[in-house]
Motif scaffolding. Structure first.
Motif, PDB file in Angstrom:
ATOM      1  N   LEU A   1       0.824  -1.198   0.000  1.00 10.98           N
ATOM      2  CA  LEU A   1       0.000   0.000   0.000  1.00 10.98           C
ATOM      3  C   LEU A   1       0.861   1.252   0.000  1.00 10.98           C
ATOM      4  CD1 LEU A   1      -2.852   1.177   0.140  1.00 10.98           C
ATOM      5  CD2 LEU A   1      -2.698   1.055   2.642  1.00 10.98           C
ATOM      6  N   LEU A   2       1.945   1.236   0.775  1.00 17.82           N
ATOM      7  CA  LEU A   2       2.820   2.403   0.880  1.00 17.82           C
ATOM      8  C   LEU A   2       3.601   2.656  -0.399  1.00 17.82           C
ATOM      9  CD1 LEU A   2       4.225   1.749   4.487  1.00 17.82           C
ATOM     10  CD2 LEU A   2       2.376   3.302   3.832  1.00 17.82           C
TER      11      LEU A   2
ATOM     12  N   ASN B   1       4.484  -9.307  -6.060  1.00 20.98           N
ATOM     13  CA  ASN B   1       3.089  -9.666  -6.328  1.00 20.98           C
ATOM     14  C   ASN B   1       2.534  -9.083  -7.623  1.00 20.98           C
ATOM     15  OD1 ASN B   1       2.524 -11.411  -4.127  1.00 20.98           O
ATOM     16  ND2 ASN B   1       2.401  -9.666  -2.755  1.00 20.98           N
ATOM     17  N   PRO B   2       2.646  -7.758  -7.862  1.00 21.49           N
ATOM     18  CA  PRO B   2       2.129  -7.263  -9.150  1.00 21.49           C
ATOM     19  C   PRO B   2       2.919  -7.792 -10.338  1.00 21.49           C
ATOM     20  CG  PRO B   2       3.261  -5.510  -7.952  1.00 21.49           C
ATOM     21  CD  PRO B   2       3.124  -6.662  -7.007  1.00 21.49           C
ATOM     22  N   ALA B   3       4.223  -8.048 -10.140  1.00 17.53           N
ATOM     23  CA  ALA B   3       5.021  -8.612 -11.232  1.00 17.53           C
ATOM     24  C   ALA B   3       4.536 -10.015 -11.576  1.00 17.53           C
ATOM     25  CB  ALA B   3       6.499  -8.649 -10.842  1.00 17.53           C
ATOM     26  N   ARG B   4       4.222 -10.831 -10.566  1.00 22.09           N
ATOM     27  CA  ARG B   4       3.727 -12.189 -10.808  1.00 22.09           C
ATOM     28  C   ARG B   4       2.359 -12.158 -11.469  1.00 22.09           C
ATOM     29  NH1 ARG B   4       5.273 -16.192  -5.827  1.00 22.09           N
ATOM     30  NH2 ARG B   4       4.087 -17.594  -7.168  1.00 22.09           N
TER      31      ARG B   4
ATOM     32  N   MET C   1      -3.336  -4.877  -6.160  1.00 27.11           N
ATOM     33  CA  MET C   1      -2.670  -5.669  -5.139  1.00 27.11           C
ATOM     34  C   MET C   1      -2.447  -4.859  -3.867  1.00 27.11           C
ATOM     35  SD  MET C   1      -2.475  -8.644  -6.390  1.00 27.11           S
ATOM     36  CE  MET C   1      -1.536  -9.341  -5.025  1.00 27.11           C
ATOM     37  N   ALA C   2      -2.146  -3.568  -4.025  1.00 27.99           N
ATOM     38  CA  ALA C   2      -1.939  -2.715  -2.849  1.00 27.99           C
ATOM     39  C   ALA C   2      -3.217  -2.575  -2.044  1.00 27.99           C
ATOM     40  CB  ALA C   2      -1.432  -1.339  -3.285  1.00 27.99           C
ATOM     41  N   ILE C   3      -4.342  -2.441  -2.739  1.00 28.19           N
ATOM     42  CA  ILE C   3      -5.624  -2.319  -2.045  1.00 28.19           C
ATOM     43  C   ILE C   3      -6.006  -3.635  -1.391  1.00 28.19           C
ATOM     44  CG2 ILE C   3      -8.096  -2.004  -2.441  1.00 28.19           C
ATOM     45  CD1 ILE C   3      -7.352   0.110  -4.529  1.00 28.19           C
TER      46      ILE C   3
END
Length: 452
Positions: A59-60, A121-124, A345-347
């Protein structure tokens, strides 16, 4: 259901991810149990704080991680993040095996792993769409979820047995070894078969992901729903560990509950893989289903009845997550997809730092059943928000032919224009807006130049 397996790269990716995910679930189970029983005296609040620290970095760092995923080679980025996560697991294992771990140090390791995971995570998630053709993206995302939840069936149960038999430190060490499988899979891929990525200068800024989301009310609604689910509903380590203790079970009982919930999760992922595309209405229905089943689970009087009901929780949760993930990816242009998925993914993960300490505190003060009901309320609110938007947006209306029927207008996937040749090209607004189109004038006697 398994049509993405026609791709060699996807088969390699699936196997590597399966092994790595088994190790990750083993470590997650061990970490929760260490904090709850070894570093504290059954303090669910400390466990919630550990989860908050681990899930806060996505998130940060959302703006930075999305830009990195869109700007740099995702395969190389994943090799780096998987290596770093493996090294952190080794360090944690050494401290646990030497009885040198403290609660403060565990907080620090959780935060460090969260920083690396913020990029991983976003890369995967987005790399899956780099492996297969665009028309297979939704299926590939669903099968990716099936891999994740197949690992979830095995990892926690194995971890529970190993914690009792040889100790938590060895579980962290085994997880470090499983990262080798993912790195090997990435190195074995045929890079020339990966889908080409269009990097456009006019969308290279960090803020463009947020600007794009603001133009899509449907994505905003999904993100709000996902945040509420992540914050209040999906705190399964807290629910499973505290319910295991309430029923008088040890680490193996906790691990078994985590594996049982994965049975429903795997079924949900496979059902999602059968659908031709991801739809918003499925996300809304799944949040409502979660609320109903979670409330029912809080009423169960015995360990095995509780275990039976949470299969439904796993099914509803993964149906929601897999469909939401596929919907976001397949309806978002490729040049901002990494940044939009980083926001997603951050949310999703960023809700945990907000909700996990609250849910952990509720479990510590009023018991695990009250914590589960808090999650059920979160699911119900999410469902109401989705239904309200569906009606207010005008997408839900009476069916033209059936008197009591309704129909829903769905967002269609982003199309891809493929030119003849070995390499497909992503849709380009710039090219589309400047390509001349020949037209025929009404006057047949006009000069050729005037008929264009």
């Amino acid at each position: 259901m398994f049509r993405s397996f026609a791709s060699f790269n996807y088969r390699v990716w699936f196997l590597g991810a399966l092994v790595s995910n088994i190790g990750s679930w083993m470590q997650s189970t061990a970490q929760s149990w260490v904090v709850l029983t070894y570093l504290t005296d059954n303090d669910a609040g400390a466990m919630g704080l550990t989860m908050a620290l681990q899930f806060a970095p996505p998130l940060l760092l959302v703006g930075l991680t999305g830009w990195v995923v869109d700007r740099f080679d995702r395969r190389f980025l994943l090799i780096v993040t998987q290596t770093l996560l493996g090294l952190l697991s080794v360090a944690t294992a050494i401290l646990l095996l030497n009885d040198a771990m403290t609660l403060g140090m565990m907080y620090g390791f959780a935060f460090a792993m969260g920083i690396v995971a913020a990029f991983d995570n976003p890369a995967r998630q987005t790399f899956v769409t780099d492996i297969v053709r665009h028309e297979l993206a939704s299926n590939a995302v669903a099968l990716n979820s099936a891999s994740f939840n197949s690992a979830r069936m095995l990892g926690p149960a194995v971890a529970g047995v190993l914690i009792v038999a040889i100790g938590s430190g060895w579980v962290f060490l085994l997880n470090a070894a499983t990262y080798v499988a993912m790195i090997t899979a990435l190195l074995l891929m045929r890079t020339h078969e990966l889908q080409p990525r269009a990097l456009q200068k006019n969308r290279s800024r960090l803020s463009d992901g947020f600007r794009y989301v603001r133009t899509r009310p449907d994505l905003v609604v999904i993100f709000v729903m996902i945040f509420l689910m992540g914050a209040l509903a999906m705190n399964f380590p807290i629910y499973a560990s505290t319910m295991a203790l309430e029923f008088g079970r040890e680490a193996d009982g906790f691990g078994l509950l985590s594996s049982i919930i994965a049975i429903g999760s795997l079924a949900g992922a496979l059902m999602a893989a059968r659908r031709d595309r991801a739809r918003m209405r499925v996300v809304i229905a799944a949040t409502g289903g979660f609320a109903a089943i979670a409330f029912l689970s809080s009423l169960m009087p015995s360990y095995w009845l509780y275990a039976l009901v949470i299969v439904g929780i796993g099914f509803a949760t993964v149906t929601m997550l897999t469909t939401a993930n596929g919907y976001v990816q397949t309806t978002t242009p490729p040049d901002v997809r990494g940044r939009v998925m980083a926001i997603y993914m951050a949310i999703l993960m960023g809700g945990t730092p907000v909700g996990a300490p609250i849910v952990g505190w509720i479990a510590a003060e009023w018991g695990p059943r009250a914590a589960i009901n808090t999650g059920a309320v979160g699911g119900l609110i999410s469902c109401v928000i989705g239904l309200t938007w569906l009606i207010a947006s005008g997408r839900l209306h009476r069916h033209e032919h059936r008197r009591l029927g309704f129909s829903i207008d769905e967002t269609v996937s982003i199309p891809v224009i493929v030119k003849p040749g070995p390499a497909p090209e992503e849709f380009s607004e710039e090219i589309a807006s400047t390509t001349p189109i020949s037209i025929v004038d009404d006057d047949p006697d006009a000069e050729p130049a005037a008929r264009r």
